[in-house]
Design a protein around this motif. Sequence first.
Motif, mmCIF file in Angstrom:
data_model
loop_
_atom_site.group_PDB
_atom_site.id
_atom_site.type_symbol
_atom_site.label_atom_id
_atom_site.label_comp_id
_atom_site.label_asym_id
_atom_site.label_seq_id
_atom_site.Cartn_x
_atom_site.Cartn_y
_atom_site.Cartn_z
ATOM 1 N N LEU A 180 0.723 -1.414 -0.067
ATOM 2 C CA LEU A 180 0.200 0.043 0.008
ATOM 3 C C LEU A 180 0.704 1.238 -0.022
ATOM 4 O O LEU A 180 0.427 2.061 -0.497
ATOM 5 N N PRO A 181 1.742 1.432 0.729
ATOM 6 C CA PRO A 181 2.761 2.544 0.798
ATOM 7 C C PRO A 181 3.530 2.574 -0.554
ATOM 8 O O PRO A 181 3.701 3.915 -1.171
ATOM 9 N N PHE A 182 3.660 1.506 -1.058
ATOM 10 C CA PHE A 182 4.535 1.690 -2.574
ATOM 11 C C PHE A 182 3.357 2.152 -3.577
ATOM 12 O O PHE A 182 3.819 2.919 -4.420
ATOM 13 N N LEU A 183 2.495 1.669 -3.481
ATOM 14 C CA LEU A 183 1.256 2.061 -4.455
ATOM 15 C C LEU A 183 1.037 3.622 -4.250
ATOM 16 O O LEU A 183 0.898 4.180 -5.330
ATOM 17 N N ALA A 184 0.930 3.984 -3.097
ATOM 18 C CA ALA A 184 0.613 5.331 -2.722
ATOM 19 C C ALA A 184 1.743 6.325 -3.371
ATOM 20 O O ALA A 184 1.416 7.391 -3.783
#
Length: 122
Positions: free
Chosen positions: A69-73
Amino acid sequence: LFAIFGSVFFSLVYYDARERDQRSVEMKMYLLTWMADSVAFMSLVVIATYQAEFHICSKERQNNMYWPLPFLASKVMVTVPATLVTSACALLPVLALVGLRGQGLAGIWLANAVHLLFCEFL
């Protein structure tokens, strides 16, 4: 840089399309086709980058360094503004040099940016 140089080059090639007569219609159609198709070619550059990024991301994910999720954000926060800037760099020289009317420029810019995002995420 490709977007700016490519747009300036093709704008200079089709500079005679500035005239608003029947003879310049075909040149304008070629230029508009290039403007729409150049987006897909610009997105091909990132294929090698995504390949390297995939291996780094999967290795760091296996080592529990971060979650998806942080990577996608972070990808969205970087990719969307970069796509808008790239799209503007591809469109503005054509509009300025060839003299295409700026009617609906915001819609054209948004459609070009969405097309670029689609090609990159494909």
